[in-house]
Design a protein around this motif. Structure first.
Motif, PDB file in Angstrom:
ATOM      1  N   LEU A  11      67.741  62.471 -33.316  1.00 53.14           N
ATOM      2  CA  LEU A  11      68.275  61.518 -34.279  1.00 53.14           C
ATOM      3  C   LEU A  11      67.546  61.779 -35.597  1.00 53.14           C
ATOM      4  N   THR A  12      68.253  62.432 -36.515  1.00 51.47           N
ATOM      5  CA  THR A  12      67.638  62.882 -37.769  1.00 51.47           C
ATOM      6  C   THR A  12      68.418  62.332 -38.951  1.00 51.47           C
ATOM      7  N   SER A 278      67.507  41.171 -33.230  1.00 48.01           N
ATOM      8  CA  SER A 278      67.819  40.570 -31.930  1.00 48.01           C
ATOM      9  C   SER A 278      69.319  40.395 -31.722  1.00 48.01           C
ATOM     10  N   THR A 279      70.085  40.442 -32.804  1.00 54.50           N
ATOM     11  CA  THR A 279      71.545  40.320 -32.700  1.00 54.50           C
ATOM     12  C   THR A 279      72.229  41.685 -32.676  1.00 54.50           C
ATOM     13  N   GLY A 280      71.449  42.742 -32.528  1.00 57.40           N
ATOM     14  CA  GLY A 280      72.045  44.067 -32.413  1.00 57.40           C
ATOM     15  C   GLY A 280      72.495  44.668 -33.722  1.00 57.40           C
ATOM     16  N   GLU A 281      71.797  44.361 -34.804  1.00 55.78           N
ATOM     17  CA  GLU A 281      72.051  44.997 -36.095  1.00 55.78           C
ATOM     18  C   GLU A 281      70.993  46.076 -36.294  1.00 55.78           C
ATOM     19  N   LEU A 282      71.438  47.274 -36.590  1.00 54.45           N
ATOM     20  CA  LEU A 282      70.544  48.415 -36.736  1.00 54.45           C
ATOM     21  C   LEU A 282      70.265  48.646 -38.217  1.00 54.45           C
ATOM     22  N   ARG A 283      68.985  48.600 -38.577  1.00 58.26           N
ATOM     23  CA  ARG A 283      68.566  48.791 -39.961  1.00 58.26           C
ATOM     24  C   ARG A 283      67.696  50.036 -40.037  1.00 58.26           C
ATOM     25  N   ALA A 284      68.082  50.955 -40.895  1.00 54.63           N
ATOM     26  CA  ALA A 284      67.330  52.198 -41.035  1.00 54.63           C
ATOM     27  C   ALA A 284      66.181  52.059 -42.025  1.00 54.63           C
ATOM     28  N   PHE A 287      63.665  47.640 -46.386  1.00 55.02           N
ATOM     29  CA  PHE A 287      63.928  47.119 -47.723  1.00 55.02           C
ATOM     30  C   PHE A 287      65.369  47.344 -48.179  1.00 55.02           C
ATOM     31  N   SER A 288      66.200  47.832 -47.291  1.00 51.41           N
ATOM     32  CA  SER A 288      67.609  48.016 -47.622  1.00 51.41           C
ATOM     33  C   SER A 288      68.436  46.929 -46.972  1.00 51.41           C
ATOM     34  N   ASN A 289      69.505  46.514 -47.642  1.00 52.96           N
ATOM     35  CA  ASN A 289      70.388  45.507 -47.079  1.00 52.96           C
ATOM     36  C   ASN A 289      71.435  46.110 -46.147  1.00 52.96           C
ATOM     37  N   GLU A 290      71.514  47.425 -46.078  1.00 55.26           N
ATOM     38  CA  GLU A 290      72.532  48.066 -45.262  1.00 55.26           C
ATOM     39  C   GLU A 290      72.133  48.051 -43.788  1.00 55.26           C
ATOM     40  N   GLN A 291      73.093  47.757 -42.939  1.00 58.10           N
ATOM     41  CA  GLN A 291      72.841  47.755 -41.512  1.00 58.10           C
ATOM     42  C   GLN A 291      74.136  48.076 -40.773  1.00 58.10           C
ATOM     43  N   VAL A 292      73.983  48.512 -39.542  1.00 57.30           N
ATOM     44  CA  VAL A 292      75.119  48.896 -38.712  1.00 57.30           C
ATOM     45  C   VAL A 292      75.059  48.074 -37.427  1.00 57.30           C
ATOM     46  N   SER A 293      76.155  47.439 -37.068  1.00 59.70           N
ATOM     47  CA  SER A 293      76.178  46.635 -35.852  1.00 59.70           C
ATOM     48  C   SER A 293      76.373  47.524 -34.637  1.00 59.70           C
ATOM     49  N   LEU A 310      74.530  54.928 -34.060  1.00 62.05           N
ATOM     50  CA  LEU A 310      73.135  55.307 -34.288  1.00 62.05           C
ATOM     51  C   LEU A 310      73.048  56.408 -35.337  1.00 62.05           C
ATOM     52  N   PHE A 311      73.909  57.391 -35.236  1.00 61.87           N
ATOM     53  CA  PHE A 311      73.901  58.470 -36.217  1.00 61.87           C
ATOM     54  C   PHE A 311      74.402  57.985 -37.573  1.00 61.87           C
ATOM     55  N   GLU A 312      75.336  57.023 -37.560  1.00 60.52           N
ATOM     56  CA  GLU A 312      75.798  56.424 -38.815  1.00 60.52           C
ATOM     57  C   GLU A 312      74.642  55.740 -39.537  1.00 60.52           C
ATOM     58  N   ALA A 313      73.835  54.999 -38.792  1.00 55.61           N
ATOM     59  CA  ALA A 313      72.685  54.321 -39.394  1.00 55.61           C
ATOM     60  C   ALA A 313      71.667  55.327 -39.896  1.00 55.61           C
ATOM     61  N   ALA A 314      71.461  56.417 -39.154  1.00 56.54           N
ATOM     62  CA  ALA A 314      70.508  57.445 -39.575  1.00 56.54           C
ATOM     63  C   ALA A 314      70.907  58.039 -40.909  1.00 56.54           C
ATOM     64  N   VAL A 315      72.212  58.280 -41.093  1.00 59.88           N
ATOM     65  CA  VAL A 315      72.695  58.846 -42.353  1.00 59.88           C
ATOM     66  C   VAL A 315      72.508  57.855 -43.505  1.00 59.88           C
ATOM     67  N   LEU A 316      72.559  56.559 -43.198  1.00 52.98           N
ATOM     68  CA  LEU A 316      72.389  55.543 -44.237  1.00 52.98           C
ATOM     69  C   LEU A 316      70.937  55.392 -44.686  1.00 52.98           C
ATOM     70  N   LYS A 317      69.998  55.948 -43.935  1.00 53.51           N
ATOM     71  CA  LYS A 317      68.582  55.770 -44.284  1.00 53.51           C
ATOM     72  C   LYS A 317      68.318  56.381 -45.660  1.00 53.51           C
ATOM     73  N   PRO A 318      67.841  55.590 -46.609  1.00 52.10           N
ATOM     74  CA  PRO A 318      67.629  56.117 -47.965  1.00 52.10           C
ATOM     75  C   PRO A 318      66.397  57.006 -48.041  1.00 52.10           C
ATOM     76  N   GLU A 319      66.350  57.804 -49.078  1.00 51.55           N
ATOM     77  CA  GLU A 319      65.180  58.662 -49.272  1.00 51.55           C
ATOM     78  C   GLU A 319      63.941  57.819 -49.511  1.00 51.55           C
ATOM     79  N   ALA A 320      64.110  56.721 -50.233  1.00 49.80           N
ATOM     80  CA  ALA A 320      63.014  55.786 -50.481  1.00 49.80           C
ATOM     81  C   ALA A 320      63.588  54.384 -50.549  1.00 49.80           C
ATOM     82  N   GLY A 321      62.955  53.456 -49.867  1.00 48.22           N
ATOM     83  CA  GLY A 321      63.472  52.094 -49.816  1.00 48.22           C
ATOM     84  C   GLY A 321      63.050  51.234 -50.975  1.00 48.22           C
TER      85      GLY A 321
END
Length: 337
Positions: A11-12, A278-284, A287-293, A310-321
């Protein structure tokens, strides 16, 4: 089924960082009402049917393990207030022997669970403790007892946590005007116990609970340490998976402490983690507001859909938060500490 540790894909993220560390919040509930975490009246608890079940989390861990995740830390709220949490941790340890399993707790119930936690062989237990002053502790937590946490730490050490290989750390958030004068006492306390103390910058996740005047930056934490000149950066070594703290060693006592500078000296370039609420929201990124359910795929046990998200969230991870809009609505108790 792929066996534990037999990862068939990494997972990269978009910047080549391998995401091998996940922090999973098992509950939004907590028996404390810490002032920098919750408003005075607390928060409305999330209904149980919207919270991931242990079976959901177990399925998630299996899939993450296949994707190269090496460490899972369980948080809350306060994870140990959730019924069955200790048994669940034991099941995870037994089922995924190659996974480093860690726990973050406020320490309030450690005295009840210490022997079991030590026996199962957790890789680390982090205890949040910002002050050794009973009145300040009661003020910050809105009524909790410092003695309960100290007793829990003692029970953990008496049960043989350190000799069993469990890394026990004490996390202290430094806040100007509250506990900034206690660094020396906290350092001495950690040295006597033989555990690692980590100072954490006060993070501005919720502007309604945070003020610029309360913030103490990394460089000021270091220069304000007792005998500051005796502390030297720890020589880098093979530590996997990498953590957020920078470690320092005292040249006289040999004591080791850490500083987590998530705000002023952020560690984005080496960030290797994902967060699951705890509600199953994945945050990469914290400090980002983006998340994937991922709640739907978890409940459906849909492995293909889960992997996709999971891979969608990984791609959303910013270079710097840092520099992104800081979340003014979600509190750490909801995201996962």
């Amino acid at each position: 089924m792929i066996s534990d540790g037999e990862a068939h894909a990494d997972l990269t993220d978009f910047f080549g960082r391998k995401l091998n560390y996940v922090r999973i919040s098992v509950t939004d509930r907590c028996n404390y009402r810490c002032r920098y975490c919750m408003p005075k009246d607390g928060v409305e608890w999330i209904p149980h049917d919207r919270i991931m079940t242990y079976e959901d989390i177990f399925f998630l861990i299996r899939v993450l393990r296949e994707l190269g995740v090496e460490k899972a830390r369980f948080t809350g709220g306060e994870p140990l207030v959730r019924r069955g949490m200790v048994s669940f941790l034991s099941d995870v340890r037994a089922s995924f022997p190659g996974l480093r399993v860690a726990l973050t707790t406020n320490g309030s119930t450690l005295s009840l669970h210490a022997p079991e936690l030590v026996r199962m062989g957790l890789s680390s237990i982090n205890v949040s403790l910002d002050t050794l002053d009973a009145e300040k502790f009661a003020f910050m937590t809105r009524g909790a007892s410092l003695g309960t946490v100290l007793g829990g730490l003692e029970a953990l050490l008496d049960a043989g946590a350190l000799s069993a290989g469990t890394d026990v750390k004490m996390n202290a958030v430094l806040i100007r005007g509250f506990n900034d004068g206690e660094a020396g006492g906290l350092i001495d306390f950690a040295r006597r116990l033989g555990i690692v103390l980590r100072f954490i910058e006060f993070m501005p996740l919720d502007r309604t609970l945070w003020s610029e005047e309360s913030f103490i930056p990394f460089h000021e934490i270091l220069t304000g340490l007792p005998d500051a000149s005796e502390w030297r950066p720890e020589a880098s070594g093979p530590v996997a998976p990498a953590g957020p703290a920078r470690y320092y060693v005292n040249g006289v006592t040999g004591q080791r402490i850490g500083v987590i500078a998530a705000v002023s000296e952020h560690f984005c370039a080496s960030c290797n983690r994902l967060r699951v609420t705890s509600t199953g929201e994945l945050r990469a990124c914290l400090f980002s507001n983006e998340q994937v359910s991922i709640f739907g795929p978890l409940r459906a046990r849909d492995e293909a859909a889960l992997r996709e998200r999971l891979f969608e969230a990984a791609v959303l991870k910013p270079e710097a938060g840092m520099g992104l809009n800081r979340n003014e609505e979600r509190r750490m108790s909801m995201i996962g500490g």
